[in-house]
Design a protein around this motif. Structure first.
Motif, PDB file in Angstrom:
ATOM      1  N   LYS A  29      15.149  -4.708   7.785  1.00 23.27           N
ATOM      2  CA  LYS A  29      15.191  -3.246   7.779  1.00 23.27           C
ATOM      3  C   LYS A  29      15.739  -2.748   6.466  1.00 23.27           C
ATOM      4  O   LYS A  29      16.584  -3.419   5.870  1.00 23.27           O
ATOM      5  N   GLN A  30      15.308  -1.564   6.060  1.00 20.47           N
ATOM      6  CA  GLN A  30      15.918  -0.912   4.895  1.00 20.47           C
ATOM      7  C   GLN A  30      16.305   0.497   5.329  1.00 20.47           C
ATOM      8  O   GLN A  30      15.511   1.186   5.977  1.00 20.47           O
ATOM      9  N   THR A  31      17.493   0.925   4.959  1.00 16.94           N
ATOM     10  CA  THR A  31      17.892   2.282   5.331  1.00 16.94           C
ATOM     11  C   THR A  31      17.437   3.286   4.271  1.00 16.94           C
ATOM     12  O   THR A  31      17.336   4.474   4.541  1.00 16.94           O
ATOM     13  N   LEU A  32      17.180   2.803   3.059  1.00 15.57           N
ATOM     14  CA  LEU A  32      16.764   3.706   1.971  1.00 15.57           C
ATOM     15  C   LEU A  32      15.563   3.125   1.223  1.00 15.57           C
ATOM     16  O   LEU A  32      15.584   3.020  -0.012  1.00 15.57           O
ATOM     17  N   GLY A  33      14.543   2.717   1.965  1.00 20.16           N
ATOM     18  CA  GLY A  33      13.352   2.139   1.340  1.00 20.16           C
ATOM     19  C   GLY A  33      12.684   3.182   0.451  1.00 20.16           C
ATOM     20  O   GLY A  33      12.553   4.343   0.825  1.00 20.16           O
ATOM     21  N   ARG A  34      12.307   2.757  -0.738  1.00 23.14           N
ATOM     22  CA  ARG A  34      11.678   3.731  -1.643  1.00 23.14           C
ATOM     23  C   ARG A  34      10.301   3.261  -2.091  1.00 23.14           C
ATOM     24  O   ARG A  34      10.029   2.074  -2.207  1.00 23.14           O
ATOM     25  N   GLY A  35       9.452   4.269  -2.367  1.00 26.01           N
ATOM     26  CA  GLY A  35       8.106   3.992  -2.856  1.00 26.01           C
ATOM     27  C   GLY A  35       7.937   4.578  -4.241  1.00 26.01           C
ATOM     28  O   GLY A  35       8.909   4.990  -4.885  1.00 26.01           O
ATOM     29  N   LYS A  36       6.695   4.626  -4.681  1.00 27.04           N
ATOM     30  CA  LYS A  36       6.412   5.183  -6.001  1.00 27.04           C
ATOM     31  C   LYS A  36       6.719   6.679  -6.019  1.00 27.04           C
ATOM     32  O   LYS A  36       6.652   7.341  -4.994  1.00 27.04           O
ATOM     33  N   ASP A  37       6.988   7.190  -7.197  1.00 30.02           N
ATOM     34  CA  ASP A  37       7.216   8.625  -7.393  1.00 30.02           C
ATOM     35  C   ASP A  37       8.279   9.186  -6.454  1.00 30.02           C
ATOM     36  O   ASP A  37       8.120  10.264  -5.879  1.00 30.02           O
ATOM     37  N   GLU A  38       9.330   8.425  -6.263  1.00 31.50           N
ATOM     38  CA  GLU A  38      10.461   8.834  -5.423  1.00 31.50           C
ATOM     39  C   GLU A  38      10.087   9.181  -3.997  1.00 31.50           C
ATOM     40  O   GLU A  38      10.759   9.957  -3.330  1.00 31.50           O
ATOM     41  N   ARG A  39       8.999   8.606  -3.518  1.00 27.65           N
ATOM     42  CA  ARG A  39       8.643   8.820  -2.119  1.00 27.65           C
ATOM     43  C   ARG A  39       9.491   7.896  -1.247  1.00 27.65           C
ATOM     44  O   ARG A  39       9.982   6.880  -1.704  1.00 27.65           O
ATOM     45  N   VAL A  40       9.609   8.288   0.020  1.00 30.65           N
ATOM     46  CA  VAL A  40      10.349   7.434   0.956  1.00 30.65           C
ATOM     47  C   VAL A  40       9.386   6.384   1.486  1.00 30.65           C
ATOM     48  O   VAL A  40       8.216   6.678   1.735  1.00 30.65           O
ATOM     49  N   TRP A  41       9.869   5.154   1.617  1.00 29.16           N
ATOM     50  CA  TRP A  41       9.046   4.101   2.239  1.00 29.16           C
ATOM     51  C   TRP A  41       9.701   3.793   3.586  1.00 29.16           C
ATOM     52  O   TRP A  41      10.771   3.198   3.643  1.00 29.16           O
ATOM     53  N   VAL A  42       9.074   4.261   4.651  1.00 30.25           N
ATOM     54  CA  VAL A  42       9.673   4.125   5.984  1.00 30.25           C
ATOM     55  C   VAL A  42       9.869   2.645   6.305  1.00 30.25           C
ATOM     56  O   VAL A  42       8.932   1.861   6.246  1.00 30.25           O
ATOM     57  N   SER A  43      11.097   2.259   6.605  1.00 31.97           N
ATOM     58  CA  SER A  43      11.399   0.821   6.706  1.00 31.97           C
ATOM     59  C   SER A  43      12.341   0.514   7.861  1.00 31.97           C
ATOM     60  O   SER A  43      13.186  -0.346   7.764  1.00 31.97           O
ATOM     61  N   GLU A  44      12.237   1.261   8.940  1.00 32.47           N
ATOM     62  CA  GLU A  44      13.261   1.039   9.942  1.00 32.47           C
ATOM     63  C   GLU A  44      12.826   0.359  11.224  1.00 32.47           C
ATOM     64  O   GLU A  44      13.279  -0.718  11.538  1.00 32.47           O
ATOM     65  N   LYS A  45      11.927   0.988  11.926  1.00 36.42           N
ATOM     66  CA  LYS A  45      11.700   0.460  13.277  1.00 36.42           C
ATOM     67  C   LYS A  45      10.348  -0.266  13.384  1.00 36.42           C
ATOM     68  O   LYS A  45       9.463   0.162  14.091  1.00 36.42           O
ATOM     69  N   GLU A 129       1.307   7.784   9.364  1.00 37.47           N
ATOM     70  CA  GLU A 129       0.145   8.682   9.435  1.00 37.47           C
ATOM     71  C   GLU A 129       0.460   9.874   8.538  1.00 37.47           C
ATOM     72  O   GLU A 129       1.548   9.977   8.002  1.00 37.47           O
ATOM     73  N   ASN A 130      -0.480  10.751   8.357  1.00 35.01           N
ATOM     74  CA  ASN A 130      -0.280  11.926   7.487  1.00 35.01           C
ATOM     75  C   ASN A 130       0.212  11.558   6.101  1.00 35.01           C
ATOM     76  O   ASN A 130       1.187  12.113   5.609  1.00 35.01           O
ATOM     77  N   VAL A 131      -0.412  10.579   5.495  1.00 38.81           N
ATOM     78  CA  VAL A 131      -0.058  10.242   4.111  1.00 38.81           C
ATOM     79  C   VAL A 131      -1.227  10.613   3.202  1.00 38.81           C
ATOM     80  O   VAL A 131      -2.345  10.837   3.673  1.00 38.81           O
ATOM     81  N   LEU A 132      -0.951  10.668   1.888  1.00 39.66           N
ATOM     82  CA  LEU A 132      -1.956  11.108   0.920  1.00 39.66           C
ATOM     83  C   LEU A 132      -3.240  10.285   1.007  1.00 39.66           C
ATOM     84  O   LEU A 132      -4.348  10.809   0.952  1.00 39.66           O
ATOM     85  N   PHE A 133      -3.046   8.966   1.110  1.00 39.65           N
ATOM     86  CA  PHE A 133      -4.192   8.058   1.180  1.00 39.65           C
ATOM     87  C   PHE A 133      -4.065   7.319   2.510  1.00 39.65           C
ATOM     88  O   PHE A 133      -2.983   6.864   2.874  1.00 39.65           O
ATOM     89  N   ASN A 134      -5.185   7.219   3.250  1.00 40.96           N
ATOM     90  CA  ASN A 134      -5.152   6.603   4.580  1.00 40.96           C
ATOM     91  C   ASN A 134      -4.460   5.251   4.593  1.00 40.96           C
ATOM     92  O   ASN A 134      -4.719   4.414   3.745  1.00 40.96           O
ATOM     93  N   ALA A 135      -3.616   5.061   5.598  1.00 37.95           N
ATOM     94  CA  ALA A 135      -2.892   3.795   5.703  1.00 37.95           C
ATOM     95  C   ALA A 135      -3.282   3.080   6.986  1.00 37.95           C
ATOM     96  O   ALA A 135      -3.832   3.675   7.910  1.00 37.95           O
ATOM     97  N   SER A 136      -2.988   1.790   7.005  1.00 35.57           N
ATOM     98  CA  SER A 136      -3.204   1.001   8.209  1.00 35.57           C
ATOM     99  C   SER A 136      -2.225  -0.160   8.193  1.00 35.57           C
ATOM    100  O   SER A 136      -1.388  -0.260   7.294  1.00 35.57           O
ATOM    101  N   SER A 137      -2.329  -1.001   9.201  1.00 32.20           N
ATOM    102  CA  SER A 137      -1.492  -2.201   9.222  1.00 32.20           C
ATOM    103  C   SER A 137      -2.385  -3.385   9.546  1.00 32.20           C
ATOM    104  O   SER A 137      -3.518  -3.219  10.033  1.00 32.20           O
ATOM    105  N   ASP A 226      -2.304   8.758  -9.436  1.00 34.29           N
ATOM    106  CA  ASP A 226      -2.832   8.241  -8.173  1.00 34.29           C
ATOM    107  C   ASP A 226      -4.322   8.456  -8.188  1.00 34.29           C
ATOM    108  O   ASP A 226      -4.791   9.482  -8.671  1.00 34.29           O
ATOM    109  N   ILE A 227      -5.088   7.513  -7.649  1.00 30.59           N
ATOM    110  CA  ILE A 227      -6.523   7.771  -7.618  1.00 30.59           C
ATOM    111  C   ILE A 227      -7.013   7.978  -6.192  1.00 30.59           C
ATOM    112  O   ILE A 227      -6.500   7.403  -5.250  1.00 30.59           O
ATOM    113  N   PHE A 228      -8.049   8.825  -6.094  1.00 29.74           N
ATOM    114  CA  PHE A 228      -8.604   9.158  -4.773  1.00 29.74           C
ATOM    115  C   PHE A 228     -10.110   9.033  -4.802  1.00 29.74           C
ATOM    116  O   PHE A 228     -10.721   9.031  -5.849  1.00 29.74           O
TER     117      PHE A 228
END
Ligand code: BTN
Length: 228
Positions: A29-45, A129-137, A226-228
């Protein structure tokens, strides 16, 4: 490479700096996971993978930005090998990895003096969900792999490419593999960022910049965005 498994950290990007070079820190787990451009990277549950590698970046001849592509193709090859290659995997500039055209892995490069920190997040089960570019797992795309087998295979592949890059400083092999799997190569793309540009994605140059041709035939060299 030495692998350190931890339960909970703020971010593996911070923690890995306390270890020797060539250490991989994995956290549950990470309590303060970070992504590019200071985005949050959800890393908890979730059962996702959060890991960072510390590399000694003291060789001025090596372009350490290449590690962004090296890491992306290492993740792609890891999943390809573990699934016998029957899936649609792509890399998206500069350093995302896609499955069925949806992002399941993000890579973050940070430099602190001579320390290069490569952070990798892999969506094993959870995806936002609701991210700039579609995500999956992986799980959503019906790929069921153990976290440990992904990490072990990744380390093997990453080390092979990394040793080669460090010994030869040759980006060409990485560049070619990356281009073979490049999302939207030869197609029209839009780059968001400081200057928005639309055009055909032509190439990746030997410094890792994106080469785009706009509708007037003008060639643009893109260093970030970022490319789209
Ligand atoms: C991106 O924005 O696509 C990059 C995401 C990188 C996330 C990983 S998870 C492990 C490491 N620790 C962090 O805080 N971030 C990276």
């Amino acid at each position: 490479m030495k692998i350190i498994n931890l339960k909970e950290v703020d971010s593996t990007m911070n923690v890995v700096k306390n270890y020797d070079f060539n250490t991989l820190v994995v956290a549950e787990k990470q309590t303060l996971g970070r992504g590019k451009d200071e985005r949050v990277w959800v890393s908890e549950k979730s059962n996702n993978i959060y890991m960072s590698i510390l590399i000694n970046a003291n060789n001025e001849k090596i372009n350490y930005f290449n590690y962004s592509f090296l890491s992306a193709i290492s993740i792609l090859k890891t999943i390809e090998v573990l699934t016998n290659g029957n899936i649609n995997l792509k890399v998206k500039w500069p350093n995302d990895v896609l499955i069925n055209n949806k992002k399941f892995c993000g890579i973050l490069l940070e430099k602190d003096g001579n320390k290069l920190i490569i952070g990798i997040g892999i969506n094993v089960d959870y995806y936002p969900e609701n991210v700039l570019f579609n995500a999956s797992s992986l799980k959503k795309e019906r790929i069921n792999l153990e976290k440990s087998e992904i990490i072990n295979k990744f380390v093997e592949i990453f080390e092979k490419f990394s040793n080669k890059l460090q010994n030869t400083n040759n980006f060409e092999e990485i560049r070619q593999i990356w281009l073979n799997y490049a999302y939207n190569l030869g197609k029209k793309i839009k780059i968001s960022g400081k200057n928005e540009i639309e055009g055909i994605f032509k190439d990746l140059d030997n410094e890792g910049s994106l080469i785009v041709e706009d509708e007037n035939g003008k060639i643009h060299k893109i260093f970030s965005g970022d490319i789209f």
